[in-house]
Design an enzyme around this catalytic site. Structure first.
Site, PDB file in Angstrom:
ATOM      1  CE1 TYR A   1       0.895  -0.030   4.459  1.00 41.53           C
ATOM      2  CE2 TYR A   1      -1.523  -0.243   4.844  1.00 41.53           C
ATOM      3  CZ  TYR A   1       0.002  -0.132   5.384  1.00 41.53           C
ATOM      4  OH  TYR A   1       0.168  -0.335   6.602  1.00 41.53           O
ATOM      5  CD  GLU A   2       0.401   5.314   2.936  1.00 37.74           C
ATOM      6  OE1 GLU A   2       1.235   6.285   2.930  1.00 37.74           O
ATOM      7  OE2 GLU A   2      -0.496   5.088   3.882  1.00 37.74           O
ATOM      8  N   GLY A   3       1.649   2.677  -2.413  1.00 41.61           N
ATOM      9  CA  GLY A   3       2.722   2.587  -3.612  1.00 41.61           C
ATOM     10  C   GLY A   3       3.129   1.215  -3.442  1.00 41.61           C
TER      11      GLY A   3
END
Lengths: 260, 379, 338
Positions: free
Chosen positions: B362-364
């Site tokens: 997540y978040e990239g």
């Protein structure tokens, strides 16, 4: 209303270990903390600050690194901090310690002085009452609840089998039990303020109005003759025998250990 | 160059550590086992200002720096990955987006309650067809008089159902592609804004990971965050900061697992010796410790860069890339060093291993991190 | 028998005879026993200080337990304990009779009163002593006490100031066999009590009800495991805990079997305790349980399986059937305590 809280930096004695081979105390690496009873006293003062705008000063006597415990107090919300620190004060027993702290307190305005009941390293519970005696103010110890009623402080004082609700006119000193309250955490902003905005006043020997004969090792009526670590845990004894013999054996051990 | 934490930072770390042990740890297992949001810990974090650490006092924050906030995420993550990401998503994504891009009115109305600990924040970018390809936003936003009309849905949103204030993204001008995306602030209870199902996950199970549904949802014009068409840039730069938070979460998970393992190997005896005496154990521990320390300085460096006002996207990406890899490896090795006990819930390390995995996603994703880093190298 | 105060010699060993509601606190009697040993070595006298209101009859018990003289301060201001009037009286008695040593019980009264008195008369006070001796040749008064959280024993002396004062932990010193035929001189306190701003007002007195503690802080814990089988087994352990004034705890196995509430679970997934005494009955001693109690000061284990790992950490291991041993143990404890 002005409140002075006396706090002490102590080693976290619940973390102390005995060296398995040498039998000596391992003091290195033990974290230093604010004495738990003192922290409860500080919390009581901070609640009075929240409720009635009291001004809270904290004071400690110790080596220079005791400033950490003052920073913690400031981070929790105390307004001013004073560090009494000088090699001449070292070796003080409870008489000399209480005399020195009381002399420092006379420099400040106060209605209420709060100390912890006892420190987890010295375990004497003497310094609070002795400070009160030197200041010639009344004290109430074993405080489990605290209220201000006009110019009186009202305390729920704990005994073994009862409580007394006591009141006395201020200025007065009370000694706080850890059970008094659940102390607040510092806030992150409080920590930054404690280091960046608030000040600790350092008082050394010349700043304390007290006679030489009452300070340090020379001013201490009691001395430590020797210390020994508590006996190392011996390897356990295992017995396998009849019921009555087993009971007798256990009873002997309980008596040995002062449980009975 | 001083690699020592200042006294303030040391004391802050001690505060977060003590808090994590007393307030977060009692709930850690239940949070995981029951997929339960750790309200008790979060309420206390709100009370003590933990939800506004790096924001100025003028707006209701604590007035500390990014490093202080990251120490909080790290210390909490050592105990509970879920609680750590709740803090991170709220602070780095929701609050920071408004802090950097909001008008004074928006900061007063939306940021203040977030940083004062009165409300929880959430950041809603991801859609069913827009993950790594974040620019492929399908949520449509139409201007209608003095309101925006929003239709679409978001998935996998952290703090999904529990938040009060959402920073969300949608397409205001499909013809402009990436430059047609805008950012908005949406409050819970807005008519037309509802929630879809919340996910049951491999790890960070107590985190509220939900679908947001916008069905003719109307919000005031003033809720546009930043300029129209600038939403994608806002999302990307906010995520840069968020990555440092996730890196701290991953670092904390690795450290927490290592701490538990060191304790275990000293106590566990096989063949008449504690397994700490065996060279395999020692070598594996040494390697893990080294990886963790290397990670630490990448993470703290990213904090310092962010606060200096200089570009920090690459530093943040490297920190997250490394930390998430290390977290996955270390937690897995820690389970292995625990032997059979490592598979048992009561010994915590299996939870940490499951929690760690998402930090690579997540978040990239880690792949995106590599894109960011190589993009910078090869410009 | 009353006599003139020439009966109280200088350099005596004084014992503060604490009384509450007209009952002598047990530690006072223990102190009289110890004072006797000290006085013998010093060639001096054991004197009890009795303060209260209408407490004259208590001089009998003090006499039978070793007081050779008693200073009696019987006054309306001394009805209930308050720090200042009691401090005034004792300080005046000390100034008057110049004792060598004054002993107080380390009770919540003693630990409040003694420091105030020590402050007023400017002398040394040693707290919570577990041992008091007169050194052979030097005749130094050695007061030994735990410090540093109980991890160290410190021996303290009071070289110059007099009297040397000490508070003593209850349950440590041994009281003498009572001698009903003993006789003591009783001397009335002839000083004055001055009411001043240091006097506190007692607004209310509340008796305590015995409330449940959290086992976390219990000084004595009796714990049961799978080997206690059923609710009867745990009822037995509760009885043992009660007889010792301790708390009941349990291993995880018993909690999982529904025999105990989770709040009593000691171990990796439960509570960690470090009591003075931990008695483990029917507990095998799996690593998860040990993690919660191995720091206990003194561990007694009762288990019928001689190979049970609990015996590796127990100070005293008893291989046997807890169902047979514990009932007899409870009887023996109750007998001892009465």
């Amino acid at each position: 209303m002005n409140i002075i809280v006396c706090v002490k930096q102590v080693p976290d004695t619940t973390e102390v270990r005995i060296h398995p081979v040498k039998g000596t105390l391992i003091r290195e690496g033990i974290p230093s903390i604010m004495n738990p009873d003192d922290k409860a006293g500080l919390e009581a003062a901070l609640r009075l600050k929240d409720e009635m705008g009291a001004h809270v000063s904290v004071i400690t006597m110790g080596p220079r690194q005791a400033d950490e415990v003052l920073r913690e107090a400031l981070a929790m919300g105390a307004d001013k901090a004073y560090l009494i620190s000088d090699p001449e004060f070292s070796g003080s027993d409870t008489w000399a310690t209480s005399s020195t702290i009381a002399a420092a307190i006379t420099k400040l305005e106060y209605d209420l002085v709060i100390t912890g009941r006892q420190a987890i390293d010295g375990d004497t519970a003497q310094v609070g009452p002795e400070i009160a005696e030197h200041l010639n103010i009344p004290h109430i110890s074993y405080c489990e609840e605290l209220k201000i009623d006009g110019d009186e402080v009202v305390v729920k004082r704990q005994f073994e089998d009862r409580y007394q609700i006591l009141s006395v006119s201020m200025p007065a000193l009370i000694t706080a039990l850890g059970e008094l309250n659940e102390p607040r955490y510092m806030t992150p902003g409080g920590i930054f303020d404690a280091y960046r905005e608030k000040e600790i006043t350092l008082w050394t020997r010349p700043d304390i109005p007290i006679k030489d004969e009452n300070i340090g090792l020379k001013g201490s009526p009691t001395r430590v003759a020797k210390t020994n670590p508590k006996l190392l845990k011996q390897p356990g004894t295992k017995i396998e025998t009849g019921v009555d013999e087993s009971v007798q054996f256990i009873m002997e051990k309980l008596k040995e250990k002062f449980i009975l | 160059m001083d690699f020592n934490l200042s006294k303030e930072h040391q004391m802050a770390r001690q505060l977060f550590h003590d808090f994590a042990v007393k307030e977060v740890e009692p709930w850690a297992e239940e949070t995981d086992e029951l997929h339960r949001f750790p309200w008790e810990a979060v309420r206390k974090m709100q009370k003590y200002g933990f939800m506004g650490i790096p924001f100025p006092k003028e707006i209701g924050g604590q007035g500390c720096d990014t490093l202080t906030y990251i120490l909080a995420v790290e210390e909490i993550a050592k105990i509970c990955g879920t609680t750590a990401v709740i803090l991170s998503a709220h602070t780095s994504l929701a609050a920071d987006a408004i802090y950097i891009n909001g008008t004074d009115e928006q900061k007063e109305k939306f940021l203040r309650p977030l940083v004062e600990g009165k409300k929880l924040g959430s950041f809603a970018l991801t859609e069913p067809d827009a993950g790594t390809d974040a620019a492929g936003q399908q949520t449509k936003v139409i201007s209608d008089g003095d309101e925006w009309l929003i239709n679409g849905n978001k998935i996998f949103i952290t703090n999904g159902e529990v938040a009060d204030i959402y920073v969300a993204f949608g397409m205001t001008d499909k013809s402009s592609g990436v430059r047609g995306i805008s950012a908005f602030i949406i409050e819970k209870e807005t008519p037309g804004f509802s929630f879809g199902p919340c996910e049951k996950k491999m790890g960070i199970r107590g985190s509220s990971t939900c679908e947001l549904v916008f069905d003719n949802c109307r919000i005031p014009k003033n809720n546009l965050l930043g300029r129209e068409g600038k939403g994608f840039g806002i999302a990307m730069s906010t995520l840069d900061g968020g990555r440092i938070g996730i890196a701290a979460q991953a670092l904390g998970l690795a450290e927490g697992a290592l701490d538990k393992t060191i304790q275990y190997v000293k106590e566990r005896k096989q063949f008449n010796s504690p397994i700490a005496k065996y060279q395999n154990t020692q070598f594996v521990l040494a390697q893990m410790k080294t990886e963790i320390e290397a990670t630490r300085w990448l993470v703290y460096n990213a904090c310092v860069k962010k606060d200096s006002g200089k570009p920090f996207a690459t530093e943040a990406a490297m920190a997250k890339l490394k930390a998430s890899q290390v977290a996955s490896e270390v937690t897995r090795e820690c389970v292995q060093l625990h032997g059979g006990y490592g598979y048992i819930q009561a010994f915590h390390v299996e939870r940490m291993m499951r929690d760690a995995k998402v930090t690579e996603i997540y978040e990239g994703t880690s792949e995106v991190m590599k894109m960011v880093i190589s993009g910078n190298l090869l410009k | 028998m009353r006599d003139c105060d020439m009966s109280i010699k200088e350099n005596a060993v004084f014992v503060y005879a604490e009384q509450v509601d007209n009952r002598i606190t047990p530690v006072s009697l223990e102190l009289l026993g110890k004072a006797h040993d000290l006085a013998e070595k010093l060639g001096s006298q054991v004197v009890a200080l009795l303060l209260g209101f209408r407490v004259a009859e208590l001089t009998n018990i003090l006499t039978s337990y070793g007081a050779q003289a008693i200073v009696l301060a019987d006054h309306a201001d001394l009805g209930q304990y308050r720090t200042e009037p009691f401090t005034q009286v004792i300080s005046q008695i000390i100034e008057r009779y110049q004792p060598e040593i004054v002993l107080f019980g380390g009770t919540s009264i003693g630990r409040d009163l003694a420091p105030r008195v020590a402050g007023r008369v400017h002398t040394g006070l040693t707290a919570d002593c577990t041992s008091l001796e007169i050194e052979e040749d030097s005749k130094r008064f050695l007061m030994t006490r735990p410090a540093f959280g109980g991890n160290l024993l410190a021996t303290i002396v009071c070289p110059e100031h007099r009297p040397a004062m000490a508070t003593v932990r209850p349950g440590v010193m041994v009281k003498r066999e009572p001698n009903e035929t003993a006789v003591a001189e009783i001397v009335d306190f002839d000083g004055i009590i001055v009411e001043n701003s240091l006097f506190t007002t007692i607004r209310e007195i509340l008796k305590k009800d015995v409330s449940k503690h959290d086992i976390q802080d219990a000084k004595i814990i009796v714990a049961g495991g799978r080997g206690m089988h059923n609710t009867e087994g745990f009822a037995l352990l509760q009885d043992l805990a009660d007889s010792l004034g301790g708390e009941l705890a349990s291993s995880r196995a018993a909690v999982d079997a529904g025999l105990q509430d989770k709040s009593r679970q000691v171990g990796q997934t439960g509570i960690t305790v470090r009591p003075l005494l931990y008695i483990a009955c029917g507990i095998s001693g799996a690593i998860q349980h040990l993690a919660g109690m191995e720091e206990s000061d003194f561990i007694i284990a009762i288990n019928s399986d001689p190979t049970a790992p609990i015996f590796n950490v127990a100070d005293v291991g008893v291989v046997g059937d807890a169902f047979k041993i514990v009932p007899k143990l409870i009887e023996a404890i109750r007998r001892e305590r009465s």
